[in-house]
Design an enzyme around this catalytic site. Structure first.
Site, PDB file in Angstrom:
ATOM      1  N   GLN A  67     -23.028  28.778 -29.695  1.00 24.99           N
ATOM      2  CA  GLN A  67     -22.090  27.705 -29.373  1.00 24.99           C
ATOM      3  C   GLN A  67     -20.659  28.133 -29.691  1.00 24.99           C
ATOM      4  O   GLN A  67     -19.752  28.006 -28.853  1.00 24.99           O
ATOM      5  CB  GLN A  67     -22.418  26.449 -30.180  1.00 24.99           C
ATOM      6  CG  GLN A  67     -23.664  25.706 -29.758  1.00 24.99           C
ATOM      7  CD  GLN A  67     -23.970  24.539 -30.690  1.00 24.99           C
ATOM      8  OE1 GLN A  67     -23.469  24.476 -31.810  1.00 24.99           O
ATOM      9  NE2 GLN A  67     -24.788  23.611 -30.226  1.00 24.99           N
TER      10      GLN A  67
ATOM     11  N   CYS B 135     -23.133  12.423 -31.652  1.00 28.88           N
ATOM     12  CA  CYS B 135     -23.794  13.575 -32.251  1.00 28.88           C
ATOM     13  C   CYS B 135     -25.001  13.008 -32.973  1.00 28.88           C
ATOM     14  O   CYS B 135     -24.884  11.987 -33.681  1.00 28.88           O
ATOM     15  CB  CYS B 135     -22.861  14.302 -33.214  1.00 28.88           C
ATOM     16  SG  CYS B 135     -23.669  15.599 -34.161  1.00 28.88           S
ATOM     17  N   THR B 136     -26.147  13.630 -32.811  1.00 29.70           N
ATOM     18  CA  THR B 136     -27.376  13.027 -33.320  1.00 29.70           C
ATOM     19  C   THR B 136     -27.429  12.988 -34.845  1.00 29.70           C
ATOM     20  O   THR B 136     -28.279  12.298 -35.404  1.00 29.70           O
ATOM     21  CB  THR B 136     -28.618  13.743 -32.767  1.00 29.70           C
ATOM     22  OG1 THR B 136     -28.516  15.155 -33.009  1.00 29.70           O
ATOM     23  CG2 THR B 136     -28.743  13.504 -31.261  1.00 29.70           C
ATOM     24  N   GLU B 137     -26.517  13.706 -35.526  1.00 28.24           N
ATOM     25  CA  GLU B 137     -26.482  13.643 -36.994  1.00 28.24           C
ATOM     26  C   GLU B 137     -25.599  12.533 -37.537  1.00 28.24           C
ATOM     27  O   GLU B 137     -25.715  12.175 -38.714  1.00 28.24           O
ATOM     28  CB  GLU B 137     -25.992  14.980 -37.584  1.00 28.24           C
ATOM     29  CG  GLU B 137     -27.015  16.096 -37.579  1.00 28.24           C
ATOM     30  CD  GLU B 137     -27.148  16.754 -36.238  1.00 28.24           C
ATOM     31  OE1 GLU B 137     -28.222  17.323 -35.967  1.00 28.24           O
ATOM     32  OE2 GLU B 137     -26.179  16.705 -35.445  1.00 28.24           O
TER      33      GLU B 137
ATOM     34  N   MET C 203     -31.939  20.857 -33.627  1.00 28.27           N
ATOM     35  CA  MET C 203     -30.500  21.062 -33.462  1.00 28.27           C
ATOM     36  C   MET C 203     -29.713  19.825 -33.907  1.00 28.27           C
ATOM     37  O   MET C 203     -29.086  19.165 -33.109  1.00 28.27           O
ATOM     38  CB  MET C 203     -30.201  21.391 -31.996  1.00 28.27           C
ATOM     39  CG  MET C 203     -30.884  22.660 -31.512  1.00 28.27           C
ATOM     40  SD  MET C 203     -30.796  22.924 -29.730  1.00 28.27           S
ATOM     41  CE  MET C 203     -32.096  21.822 -29.130  1.00 28.27           C
TER      42      MET C 203
ATOM     43  N   THR D 221     -30.221  16.561 -28.971  1.00 32.18           N
ATOM     44  CA  THR D 221     -28.869  16.891 -29.397  1.00 32.18           C
ATOM     45  C   THR D 221     -27.922  16.527 -28.271  1.00 32.18           C
ATOM     46  O   THR D 221     -28.255  16.727 -27.096  1.00 32.18           O
ATOM     47  CB  THR D 221     -28.725  18.388 -29.729  1.00 32.18           C
ATOM     48  OG1 THR D 221     -27.339  18.762 -29.718  1.00 32.18           O
ATOM     49  CG2 THR D 221     -29.441  19.261 -28.718  1.00 32.18           C
ATOM     50  N   ASN D 222     -26.757  15.995 -28.613  1.00 34.11           N
ATOM     51  CA  ASN D 222     -25.765  15.695 -27.582  1.00 34.11           C
ATOM     52  C   ASN D 222     -25.101  16.956 -27.058  1.00 34.11           C
ATOM     53  O   ASN D 222     -24.964  17.151 -25.846  1.00 34.11           O
ATOM     54  CB  ASN D 222     -24.691  14.751 -28.145  1.00 34.11           C
ATOM     55  CG  ASN D 222     -25.181  13.338 -28.333  1.00 34.11           C
ATOM     56  OD1 ASN D 222     -25.109  12.505 -27.439  1.00 34.11           O
ATOM     57  ND2 ASN D 222     -25.669  13.038 -29.527  1.00 34.11           N
ATOM     58  N   THR D 223     -24.677  17.834 -27.967  1.00 34.54           N
ATOM     59  CA  THR D 223     -23.886  19.004 -27.569  1.00 34.54           C
ATOM     60  C   THR D 223     -24.597  19.871 -26.550  1.00 34.54           C
ATOM     61  O   THR D 223     -24.000  20.330 -25.568  1.00 34.54           O
ATOM     62  CB  THR D 223     -23.510  19.841 -28.801  1.00 34.54           C
ATOM     63  OG1 THR D 223     -22.683  19.052 -29.671  1.00 34.54           O
ATOM     64  CG2 THR D 223     -22.777  21.106 -28.408  1.00 34.54           C
TER      65      THR D 223
END
Length: 229
Positions: A52, A196-198, A10, A83-85
């Protein structure tokens, strides 16, 4: 060494960063041919992303809780949600498990407190920036959280989903992110969380004088500390 359970995919672009960072850190700590004991469950992100944006968080919680239980059954000693979200549903996931969850916002708050950061900017998806589930974890540690204005939040959210989650790195988007980071600094943020991990795929400390905290790196580091404790 404890076995790390990583609930990933994710997106998979950031999950591979987790895998690399965790193994690099274990090698640094133990040397030789050592690597992490790690079990990965990688979801189909298209399904999660659709839920989401529909606001169907109960369904995402059910899916990810089942995936997390698979990691527990496979032998994981503790869990990371990569994932943060999706830490929005961390309480439901945690409640479904017997093993502990290493929460990404709490891990980040620990580092911020160590560095005496009391006012921080937050970048992430619209869900992370605008909803309370993430911000409250930081505020409980005495950290004031600033977010970009509405148009900036729209740009950050769009770039995450339309570019970074699809492996697209756009120099113009990097410039835009730097401008947003510096605007948060101008409003009094002592540092900015890459929540956000991206985002770490696009932006690193060399791009700005404002201090950055990459949640992927922090989460991976604390996972290794726990695994080797």
């Amino acid at each position: 060494m404890k076995t790390i359970g990583l609930l990933g995919g994710m997106s998979w672009e950031s999950t591979q960063t987790y895998y690399r960072l965790i193994n690099e850190r274990v090698k640094e700590r133990l040397g030789g041919l050592h690597s992490a004991k790690l079990i990965l469950y990688s979801v189909d992100f298209a399904e999660i992303e659709a839920l989401q944006h529909q606001g169907n968080w109960d369904r995402t919680a059910a899916i990810l809780s089942a995936n997390a239980r698979s990691l527990e059954s496979a032998g994981a000693d503790f869990l990371l949600i990569g994932t943060n979200t999706m830490h929005k549903v961390a309480p439901q996931i945690e409640a479904s498990l017997q093993i502990p969850l290493l929460h990404i916002a709490e891990a980040t708050a620990d580092v911020l407190k160590q560095d005496r950061i009391t006012r921080v900017g937050l970048l992430g998806t619209r869900f992370t920036m605008e909803q309370a589930f993430y911000r409250e974890r930081l505020e409980q540690s005495g950290i004031e959280v600033l977010v970009p204005d509405q148009s900036q939040r729209d740009d950050v959210h769009r770039i995450i989903y339309e570019e970074l989650c699809q492996g697209r790195i756009n120099p113009d988007s990097r410039t835009l992110f730097v401008d947003i980071v510096e605007s948060l600094s101008g409003r009094g943020a002592q540092a900015v969380i890459l929540g956000c991990t991206e985002i770490g795929l696009l932006l690193d400390q060399a791009a700005t004088h404002v201090r950055l905290y990459d949640t992927t790196a922090i989460h991976a580091e604390q996972a290794v500390e726990r695994a080797l404790a």
